[in-house]
Motif scaffolding. Sequence first.
Motif, PDB file in Angstrom:
ATOM      1  N   GLY A  50       0.812  -1.203   0.000  1.00  0.00           N
ATOM      2  CA  GLY A  50       0.000   0.000   0.000  1.00  0.00           C
ATOM      3  C   GLY A  50       0.849   1.258   0.000  1.00  0.00           C
ATOM      4  O   GLY A  50       2.069   1.211  -0.004  1.00  0.00           O
ATOM      5  N   PRO A  51       0.197   2.402   0.009  1.00  0.00           N
ATOM      6  CA  PRO A  51       0.952   3.647  -0.003  1.00  0.00           C
ATOM      7  C   PRO A  51       1.688   3.836   1.322  1.00  0.00           C
ATOM      8  O   PRO A  51       1.259   3.349   2.367  1.00  0.00           O
ATOM      9  CB  PRO A  51      -0.128   4.715  -0.202  1.00  0.00           C
ATOM     10  N   GLY A  52       2.796   4.536   1.254  1.00  0.00           N
ATOM     11  CA  GLY A  52       3.584   4.782   2.453  1.00  0.00           C
ATOM     12  C   GLY A  52       2.824   5.653   3.438  1.00  0.00           C
ATOM     13  O   GLY A  52       1.958   6.434   3.086  1.00  0.00           O
ATOM     14  N   GLY A  53       3.140   5.513   4.697  1.00  0.00           N
ATOM     15  CA  GLY A  53       2.466   6.298   5.710  1.00  0.00           C
ATOM     16  C   GLY A  53       2.903   5.866   7.089  1.00  0.00           C
ATOM     17  O   GLY A  53       3.900   5.175   7.256  1.00  0.00           O
ATOM     18  N   CYS A  54       2.142   6.275   8.080  1.00  0.00           N
ATOM     19  CA  CYS A  54       2.456   5.936   9.465  1.00  0.00           C
ATOM     20  C   CYS A  54       1.215   5.357  10.142  1.00  0.00           C
ATOM     21  O   CYS A  54       0.089   5.624   9.731  1.00  0.00           O
ATOM     22  CB  CYS A  54       2.895   7.183  10.225  1.00  0.00           C
ATOM     23  N   SER A  64       1.697   2.806  23.029  1.00  0.00           N
ATOM     24  CA  SER A  64       1.693   2.721  21.577  1.00  0.00           C
ATOM     25  C   SER A  64       2.930   3.405  21.025  1.00  0.00           C
ATOM     26  O   SER A  64       3.485   4.310  21.650  1.00  0.00           O
ATOM     27  CB  SER A  64       0.447   3.365  21.001  1.00  0.00           C
ATOM     28  N   LYS A  65       3.307   2.983  19.835  1.00  0.00           N
ATOM     29  CA  LYS A  65       4.462   3.542  19.175  1.00  0.00           C
ATOM     30  C   LYS A  65       4.084   3.832  17.727  1.00  0.00           C
ATOM     31  O   LYS A  65       3.386   3.043  17.088  1.00  0.00           O
ATOM     32  CB  LYS A  65       5.616   2.568  19.243  1.00  0.00           C
ATOM     33  N   ARG A  66       4.556   4.963  17.200  1.00  0.00           N
ATOM     34  CA  ARG A  66       4.275   5.322  15.821  1.00  0.00           C
ATOM     35  C   ARG A  66       5.305   4.678  14.919  1.00  0.00           C
ATOM     36  O   ARG A  66       6.513   4.822  15.112  1.00  0.00           O
ATOM     37  CB  ARG A  66       4.327   6.841  15.669  1.00  0.00           C
ATOM     38  N   VAL A  67       4.846   3.950  13.898  1.00  0.00           N
ATOM     39  CA  VAL A  67       5.713   3.265  12.943  1.00  0.00           C
ATOM     40  C   VAL A  67       5.415   3.808  11.559  1.00  0.00           C
ATOM     41  O   VAL A  67       4.267   3.829  11.126  1.00  0.00           O
ATOM     42  CB  VAL A  67       5.479   1.737  12.975  1.00  0.00           C
ATOM     43  N   CYS A  68       6.463   4.257  10.883  1.00  0.00           N
ATOM     44  CA  CYS A  68       6.300   4.801   9.518  1.00  0.00           C
ATOM     45  C   CYS A  68       7.083   3.956   8.538  1.00  0.00           C
ATOM     46  O   CYS A  68       8.115   3.399   8.852  1.00  0.00           O
ATOM     47  CB  CYS A  68       6.809   6.237   9.468  1.00  0.00           C
ATOM     48  N   TRP A  69       6.586   3.873   7.313  1.00  0.00           N
ATOM     49  CA  TRP A  69       7.276   3.134   6.270  1.00  0.00           C
ATOM     50  C   TRP A  69       7.250   3.883   4.978  1.00  0.00           C
ATOM     51  O   TRP A  69       6.609   4.849   4.787  1.00  0.00           O
ATOM     52  CB  TRP A  69       6.657   1.745   6.105  1.00  0.00           C
TER      53      TRP A  69
END
Length: 92
Positions: free
Chosen positions: A68-72, A87-92
């Motif tokens: 899918g499209p990149g994001g967080c 919680s932890k923010r994960v971006c790709w």
Amino acid sequence: MSFKTKLAAVALAAVTLAGAVAASTGEAAAKPKLGPAIGLGLVAGTAIGLAAASSAYARPYGAYGYYGPGGCRWVPVHNYYGQFVGSKRVCW
């Protein structure tokens, strides 16, 4: 050193000296030898470098699946005992 070793060393030195003299005799001319090769090499190196850099940051598709499209997004974080700790923010 034995006589054979000394003779071999002298013969090797003579052959090396004769080869150096033969290689250095020739026409002395100041002319460019590379010409446009330097410019073409720089252009090719830049193109290959840009292609490698762009493919290194490309997203994997095909055999790896569609991500899918990149994001967080936010993912849960658990401690060693499996308890939810935040919680932890994960971006790709």
